[in-house]
Scaffold this active site. Structure first.
Site, PDB file in Angstrom:
ATOM      1  N   VAL A 196       0.801  -1.236   0.010  1.00  0.00           N
ATOM      2  CA  VAL A 196       0.217   0.020  -0.005  1.00  0.00           C
ATOM      3  C   VAL A 196       1.093   1.300   0.109  1.00  0.00           C
ATOM      4  CG1 VAL A 196      -1.677   1.142   1.543  1.00  0.00           C
ATOM      5  CG2 VAL A 196      -1.589  -1.256   0.891  1.00  0.00           C
ATOM      6  N   ASP A 249       9.865   3.465   6.777  1.00  0.00           N
ATOM      7  CA  ASP A 249       9.964   1.561   6.995  1.00  0.00           C
ATOM      8  C   ASP A 249      10.955   0.978   8.768  1.00  0.00           C
ATOM      9  OD1 ASP A 249       8.081  -0.865   5.456  1.00  0.00           O
ATOM     10  OD2 ASP A 249       9.503  -1.471   6.902  1.00  0.00           O
ATOM     11  N   ARG A 263      14.217  -4.167   3.970  1.00  0.00           N
ATOM     12  CA  ARG A 263      13.278  -3.396   2.670  1.00  0.00           C
ATOM     13  C   ARG A 263      13.762  -1.692   2.345  1.00  0.00           C
ATOM     14  NH1 ARG A 263       9.802  -3.670  -1.451  1.00  0.00           N
ATOM     15  NH2 ARG A 263       7.838  -2.330  -0.922  1.00  0.00           N
ATOM     16  N   THR A 319      -2.391  -4.469   9.171  1.00  0.00           N
ATOM     17  CA  THR A 319      -3.221  -4.621  10.401  1.00  0.00           C
ATOM     18  C   THR A 319      -3.981  -6.061  10.413  1.00  0.00           C
ATOM     19  OG1 THR A 319      -5.343  -2.789   9.221  1.00  0.00           O
ATOM     20  CG2 THR A 319      -4.147  -1.909  11.168  1.00  0.00           C
ATOM     21  N   THR A 375      -6.544  -0.395   7.183  1.00  0.00           N
ATOM     22  CA  THR A 375      -7.711  -0.822   8.231  1.00  0.00           C
ATOM     23  C   THR A 375      -8.136  -0.932   9.507  1.00  0.00           C
ATOM     24  OG1 THR A 375      -8.468  -2.716   5.748  1.00  0.00           O
ATOM     25  CG2 THR A 375      -9.518  -3.313   7.665  1.00  0.00           C
ATOM     26  N   CYS A 383      -7.357  -8.103   3.395  1.00  0.00           N
ATOM     27  CA  CYS A 383      -8.428  -7.435   3.186  1.00  0.00           C
ATOM     28  C   CYS A 383      -9.499  -8.339   3.416  1.00  0.00           C
ATOM     29  CB  CYS A 383      -8.046  -6.380   1.851  1.00  0.00           C
ATOM     30  SG  CYS A 383      -7.134  -5.570   2.088  1.00  0.00           S
ATOM     31  N   ARG A 434       0.373 -13.160   2.118  1.00  0.00           N
ATOM     32  CA  ARG A 434      -0.201 -12.667   3.409  1.00  0.00           C
ATOM     33  C   ARG A 434      -1.388 -13.175   3.373  1.00  0.00           C
ATOM     34  NH1 ARG A 434       0.216  -7.131   3.250  1.00  0.00           N
ATOM     35  NH2 ARG A 434      -0.516  -7.504   1.249  1.00  0.00           N
TER      36      ARG A 434
END
Length: 428
Positions: free
Chosen positions: A14, A32, A37, A91, A126, A266, A337
């Site tokens: 995202v 981050d 990363r 989240t 979220t 999601c 994920r």
């Protein structure tokens, strides 16, 4: 609106695409906590494959003083110059499907230490309705010593990134925005409207925007649960579910949902956030949780169907070799994920089978770290009693399934319904 200096906290699926788009017009600090990363992005490489190397390199800047571009860092002190903070951390839920706000709270603590009067903190992660103002804002106040809606302000603009989708990219998806005051809502909306070509929708409150996010994916979850249940029913009746859906889809208002595994960051998670908040208000959601239960059990269902077909062909189950094609949560992307393919693997191992997993998109080290599962680096010449197409990667659609299913009476099961019906023994 004063000239924005933007900090994006969390550079995953995202945050990175959003930071890159903002960096074309504004100075952006991408933060981050994972140094691996940071190093990867500074070299111009994005392991999520959301941003190409050329695209990323075109916006990178080497220091935090240039007028536009993206400065990548893991140092919280580099965030101090920003006046807009955008939080894009994950989240997830825990093993009991309860919301885990730890990444969100940690990000808020980091921002709180550098927050200044007049700054705006925007959350994209979220959450359940109320989380921004009830859970995050107090952390910002405590860390900064500033007063909410007097000295600093908040907004919420839910992410709508679809991993692996190169058509519906961040700027081409209409963005919901909101703010803690009318003036803040206008500033937040103007900020996003400056890069979102699809336009924006300014919600009346942060809670409305938060609620909109959780119902978007809860609605999809429930609809997929419905067709998954239809698949179970029609399979018992000997009717091809995909043929039924194709026939029903000739009606102009029939919704084109297909059966399958529902994982990812999601759809497989968001309904639990809404359910948790509903229960705090004394309401036990029936449909939302029923849909979740059904979708969460689809991996076990697929495994049992495959085993039944193997038994029908007189295969010895204990020690039987099964090949699973795909481990990512969706096609043509490396995102593992919350993938529900692992449920199939675990269930088949409960039956005593030996399971091989092959996925050219997935990072083997990440799969091992996240799920303690080994994956094949390439397809071998082993003979399998069953082959399961779990993820519809384009590469799999052209595979010679017959060659993989070289064992006499091998069961071929197509979860995604993308292979020719006459080449498979079962599908959802």
């Amino acid at each position: 609106m004063s000239f924005p200096e933007i900090a994006v906290i969390g550079l995953g699926y995202v945050g990175l695409p959003l930071a890159v788009e903002f960096a074309k017009k504004y100075p952006v600090v991408g933060f981050d906590i994972k140094q691996e990363r940071i190093d990867e992005l500074r070299s111009g490489r994005d392991a999520t494959l959301e941003i190409t190397s050329d695209h990323l390199k075109s916006v990178l800047r080497n220091n935090n003083s240039e007028s536009t571009g993206l400065f990548i860092t893991s140092s919280p002190s580099d965030l101090a110059s920003a006046n807009y903070y955008i939080v894009t951390v994950p989240t997830p839920t825990d093993k009991n499907n309860r919301p885990v706000l730890t990444p969100l709270i940690k990000a808020s603590e980091t921002i709180g230490r550098v927050l200044k009067p007049g700054d705006i903190v925007i959350y994209e992660s979220t959450v359940y309705p109320g989380a921004t103002e009830e859970d995050c804002v107090p952390v910002l106040e405590q860390g900064s010593g500033l007063t909410f809606n007097r000295e600093f302000f908040a907004g919420y603009s839910p992410e709508r990134i679809n991993p692996g989708d190169k058509e519906h990219t961040v700027t081409k998806i209409k963005k919901v925005t909101s703010g803690s005051t009318p003036a803040t809502a206008q500033k937040v909306d103007e900020l996003y409207r400056s890069i979102i070509t699809a336009g924006t929708h300014c919600a009346s409150s942060i809670k409305v925007a938060e609620a909109a996010k959780v119902i978007e994916n809860s609605q999809r979850d429930i609809n997929i649960a419905f067709v998954n249940e239809l698949a179970m029913i029609f399979n018992r009746m000997g009717i091809d579910t995909h043929e039924v859906l194709a026939a029903a889809g000739t009606k102009w208002n029939f919704l084109p949902f297909k059966p399958g595994l529902v994982g990812g960051h999601c759809i497989g998670v968001d309904p639990y956030y809404l359910a948790q908040k509903a229960q705090e208000y004394g309401y036990h959601p029936e449909i939302i949780l029923a849909g979740r239960r059904l979708n969460d059990n689809m991996g076990k269902y697929v495994a049992s169907e495959v085993v039944k077909q193997m038994i029908a062909r007189d295969h010895k189950i204990k020690g039987a070799k099964v090949l699973i094609l795909g481990i990512t949560f969706k096609e043509n992307c490396p995102d593992i994920r919350n993938t529900k393919v692992v449920d199939i693997v675990h269930e088949l191992k409960q039956y005593g089978t030996e399971v091989d997993i092959y996925d050219p998109w997935a990072n083997p080290e990440e799969v091992m770290r996240e799920y303690q599962l080994e994956t094949l680096s390439s397809l071998n010449s082993d003979s399998y009693e069953a082959v399961i197409l779990a993820v519809a990667h384009d590469r799999f659609k052209t595979l010679d399934i017959g060659a993989l299913a070289s064992h006499d009476g091998c069961v071929v099961y197509d979860i995604k319904g993308v292979l020719p019906p006459d080449s498979v023994d079962g599908r959802l």
